[in-house]
Structures are given as structure tokens and as C-alpha cells.
Write a protein that holds these residues in place. Structure first.
Motif, PDB file in Angstrom:
ATOM      1  N   SER A  31       0.798  -0.883  -0.208  1.00 12.75           N
ATOM      2  CA  SER A  31       0.104   0.349   0.192  1.00 12.75           C
ATOM      3  C   SER A  31       0.886   1.175  -0.118  1.00 12.75           C
ATOM      4  O   SER A  31       0.337   2.550  -0.177  1.00 12.75           O
ATOM      5  CB  SER A  31      -1.247   0.140   1.566  1.00 12.75           C
ATOM      6  N   HIS A  33       4.187   1.422  -1.333  1.00  9.29           N
ATOM      7  CA  HIS A  33       4.658   1.475  -2.840  1.00  9.29           C
ATOM      8  C   HIS A  33       3.925   2.480  -3.983  1.00  9.29           C
ATOM      9  O   HIS A  33       4.085   2.945  -4.710  1.00  9.29           O
ATOM     10  CB  HIS A  33       5.232  -0.356  -3.099  1.00  9.29           C
ATOM     11  N   GLU A  34       2.229   1.271  -3.839  1.00 11.71           N
ATOM     12  CA  GLU A  34       1.118   2.101  -4.531  1.00 11.71           C
ATOM     13  C   GLU A  34       0.621   3.912  -4.550  1.00 11.71           C
ATOM     14  O   GLU A  34       1.127   4.809  -4.999  1.00 11.71           O
ATOM     15  CB  GLU A  34       0.014   1.161  -4.535  1.00 11.71           C
ATOM     16  N   THR A  38       2.272   7.544  -6.478  1.00 11.55           N
ATOM     17  CA  THR A  38       1.256   8.411  -6.858  1.00 11.55           C
ATOM     18  C   THR A  38       1.538   9.677  -7.037  1.00 11.55           C
ATOM     19  O   THR A  38       1.089  10.699  -7.695  1.00 11.55           O
ATOM     20  CB  THR A  38      -0.153   7.610  -6.936  1.00 11.55           C
TER      21      THR A  38
END
Length: 233
Positions: A31, A33-34, A38
Motif C-alpha cells: 500500500s 508502494h502504490e 502516485t
């Protein structure tokens, strides 16, 4: 800042949550990393996240480090909640592993039977804490008013603030307390709070990671070392 009293000698236990009571390091890593990829101006690798040692740190500190700028409390909260929503979804998707670590219920039952006070000191925020309370039925063992979490008023680990607050809420002294953690930042935090006995759970790191900050390294809560500590006078 809440400070623990100096006169209480009764045993107590303070437990980290993520990676300790619940083995969720993979979900936290995924989570983060995501979300970081962004909001940051460059790509952030898992290796870079590992080098920074994100586990145990406050979310705002992690975001500011990788975004390379200061964030307002409102912006940090918004981005943190985005990350935690992804994390909670990953937990619910992986039902096979969505449970407390091996031996945790039995050990908490034992503490309750022996009337050894215990609480949680976690860098998690309120939304995740409520999620854990609901799905793991934590109020079977813990007083909600004594659980310490990241409410934005204390510094994250490795600073001692979370543990000092937990000691104060238990009316306990660090000299008779056991802390259980899963990260070097967490074990260092407990040490800095004056906690005499610190165990590390090797849920994601090897024994050598805790050479300087833990008295023992255990695989999970079936470890006899936990019960041996509880049985000591």
C-alpha cells in the motif's frame, strides 16, 4: 506529554500491533508502494522503502521523507487515509492470512487470567485501530481507553512517546514491563522509554536486526519465553 509513575512495580505488557500481533508487513509495503508512486515526483522502489525503514514510523514522517517537502496536517491526513484504505482492502482480500499471529489469543488469555495489565502502543492511526478492534475483537483483552495510537500529538518511533503514554495509561513502571515489537525502531522506542524487557518478533526481519535493542527474538506468540517471563515473580 504523559509520563509514567515511578512507584508502580506490578508487571505489565505493552504490545506493538502491525507485524507483531498481526503479520501484515506485505500489505503495508504494497500500500505504501502504490501511494508513494502516485504522489512522489520520482519512482520509489521497495528497496528504497526498506532502506528508510518505514515500519514503526508515523505516516506523516514517511510521506514527508519521500515527497521531500513539509506537509500540512490536513494534507498528510488525506494522503495517509488514502494509503490506509488501500491497506485495509488488501487485508480483507487476503482472508487466509487475516487473523492474529500464531499464539496471540492464547497469550492474551493467559495475561488476562494472571491479571497482568496489557495494552497496545501502535503507530497506526484511528481508522486502522477501529478496523482491528472490529475484525479481531480486541476489546476481549484490551481497554479501548488505554490503547495508544498515532493521534497526531506524539512523535513516532523510535522516539519513546508512544511507550511513555502507554506506561502512563497502565499506571505502570518500565522496570517491570515487557514490550513486544517487530522492528528495530520499535525496540529502540521501548528502550528509550525505560522498558526493562524487550522482545522482538521476527515476522519480517532476522535475529541480527535486533542485536542491540532486544533481549530475545521470538518467531510468534507460542514462544515459551513469553510465558516464562509472565511466571517470574
Amino acid at each position: 506529554m504523559e509520563t509514567p509513575p515511578k512507584t508502580q512495580t506490578k508487571k505489565s505488557v505493552i504490545l506493538d500491533f502491525n507485524g507483531t500481533l498481526f503479520f501484515d508487513t506485505d500489505k503495508n509495503n504494497a500500500s505504501w508502494h502504490e501511494v508513494l508512486n502516485t504522489v512522489c515526483s520520482r519512482k520509489i522502489s521497495m528497496e528504497e522503502m526498506s532502506r528508510y525503514n518505514i515500519h514503526g514510523r508515523a505516516n506523516k514522517a514517511i510521506l514527508e521523507h519521500f515527497m521531500e517537502r513539509a506537509l500540512s496536517d490536513s494534507e498528510a491526513h488525506r494522503l495517509s487515509e488514502r494509503k490506509e484504505a488501500i491497506y485495509r482492502a488488501l487485508c480483507l482480500e487476503d482472508r487466509e492470512h487475516f487473523h492474529l499471529a500464531e499464539g496471540v489469543p492464547a497469550f492474551l488469555d493467559h495475561l488476562k487470567k494472571e491479571r497482568i495489565p496489557c495494552t497496545i502502543a501502535t503507530a497506526a492511526g484511528k481508522s486502522n485501530l477501529d478496523f482491528y478492534i472490529e475484525h479481531f475483537q480486541l476489546l476481549r483483552w484490551f481497554d479501548a481507553d488505554k490503547i495508544v495510537y498515532n493521534d497526531g500529538t506524539v512523535r513516532g518511533k523510535p522516539e519513546p512517546d508512544l511507550y511513555l503514554r502507554a506506561l502512563a495509561r497502565l499506571n505502570a513502571d518500565g522496570g517491570s514491563c515487557l514490550a513486544v515489537e517487530d522492528s528495530p525502531l520499535g525496540t529502540l522506542s521501548a528502550r528509550r522509554a525505560g522498558i526493562a524487557m524487550v522482545f522482538a518478533v521476527s515476522s519480517s526481519l532476522g535475529v541480527s536486526a535486533f542485536a542491540d535493542t532486544a533481549d530475545a527474538v521470538i518467531a510468534d506468540f507460542t514462544s515459551p519465553a513469553l510465558y516464562e517471563w509472565a511466571a517470574q515473580p
